[in-house]
Design an enzyme around this catalytic site. Structure first.
Site, PDB file in Angstrom:
ATOM      1  CE1 TYR A  88      -3.075  -2.992   0.307  1.00 52.94           C
ATOM      2  CE2 TYR A  88      -3.388  -2.508   2.633  1.00 52.94           C
ATOM      3  CZ  TYR A  88      -3.664  -3.280   1.526  1.00 52.94           C
ATOM      4  OH  TYR A  88      -4.534  -4.335   1.644  1.00 52.94           O
ATOM      5  CE  LYS A 135     -15.164  -2.735  -7.069  1.00 49.06           C
ATOM      6  NZ  LYS A 135     -15.086  -2.795  -8.548  1.00 49.06           N
TER       7      LYS A 135
END
Length: 303
Positions: A51, A201
């Site tokens: 990340y 999402k």
């Protein structure tokens, strides 16, 4: 916030985990989000060396200075970062044992509670990978290890040959693939599921209709855009709960699932998800209604 044991470890984790990937690179903002999560009873933070090319781990490490003993800290390995910002898959023993030192440095800690393989295929040198994690346990650099995978065949190999305590996998009302061949297997072996993508999402959040319009135009897994619209509308009609609450409670209802990981880029998102779990567990009727609104799908390409 309810807490329970992760697999056969002695790690006690909150039923919601903060996925740190969405924190961004503004450290002050990330600190506010993490502090809010901790204040809300969340003690389980999940990051990865991939990340923001390691910056996410560094930010998490800085924010947790003086608070390390308050959290179960999880990170991941296996995506070999290159100097140009690209990466390649590398589950080798050498890389895992080298990279853990970098994660420890960035996280400003001398041990990782849960170290996870960040992917994997059936063609990997799985025995070598397991050896790496076992040696890191013996060295005291990690307390436990797990995998992050949605590949049933890979999961089954680790169940048979390793001492993993958890499997992180995508699981939601819109992605019920784990129900067919993975969840019961893991539960029977006392291996916890950590569910990522529980709100799909945002299409399973209180903003479901809006998010389906924004992110579901091309469909989602086996669902067409029209089916997603129908599901959002039908979920809106289920009595007594918000869509976020229904979605989180559904996956947490399975005996294999110990925690649901959500990403947050604002304090508001933390509040919304924490508040969604203030209600009681789903009734049998609600659980069955949710299954009727959605559909069971199976793993195809991911084997």
């Amino acid at each position: 916030m309810n807490k329970s044991t992760l697999g056969n470890s002695d790690l006690i984790v909150s039923e919601l985990a903060l996925g740190c990937m969405s924190l961004g690179t503004n450290e002050q903002k990330a600190k506010e989000i993490i502090d809010k999560a901790l204040d809300s009873g969340i003690n389980y933070l999940d990051t990865a060396d991939l990340y923001d090319q390691g910056e996410n781990e560094a930010i998490v490490g800085n924010v947790l200075k003086g608070k390390r003993d308050q959290v179960v800290l999880a990170t991941k390995v296996g995506n070999h970062l290159k100097d140009d910002g690209t990466w390649f898959w590398d589950p080798s023993k050498a890389y895992i044992k080298e990279q853990v030192k970098e994660s420890l440095r960035r996280l400003r800690t001398d041990y990782i509670d849960l170290y996870q393989l960040h992917g994997g295929t059936i063609d990997d040198p799985i025995e070598e990978t397991i050896e790496a994690f076992e040696e890191l346990k013996q060295d005291g650099l990690i307390r436990y290890y797990g995998i992050s995978s949605i590949r049933p065949n890979v999961i089954k190999e680790f169940v048979k040959h390793s001492s993993i305590v958890s499997v992180m996998m995508q699981y939601s009302l819109l992605d019920r693939r784990p129900e067919e061949e993975v969840l019961d297997l893991l539960a029977d072996n006392n291996i916890s599921v950590v569910a990522r993508g529980p709100l799909a999402k945002g299409m399973l959040s209180d903003h479901a209709i809006k998010k389906v319009t924004e992110k579901g135009k091309q469909g989602y897994l086996d669902y067409s855009h029209e089916e997603l619209e129908d599901i959002a509308n039908n979920l809106n009609q289920v009595s007594g709960e918000t869509i976020t609450s229904l979605s989180l409670r559904y996956i947490l209802s399975h005996r294999a699932v110990t925690s649901a990981v959500f990403g947050a880029s604002s304090i508001e998102q933390v509040n919304n998800n924490v508040n969604a779990l203030q209600s009681s567990s789903l009734s049998t009727e609600q659980y069955e209604e949710l299954q009727n609104i959605t559909k069971a799908i199976t793993y195809d390409k991911h084997r």
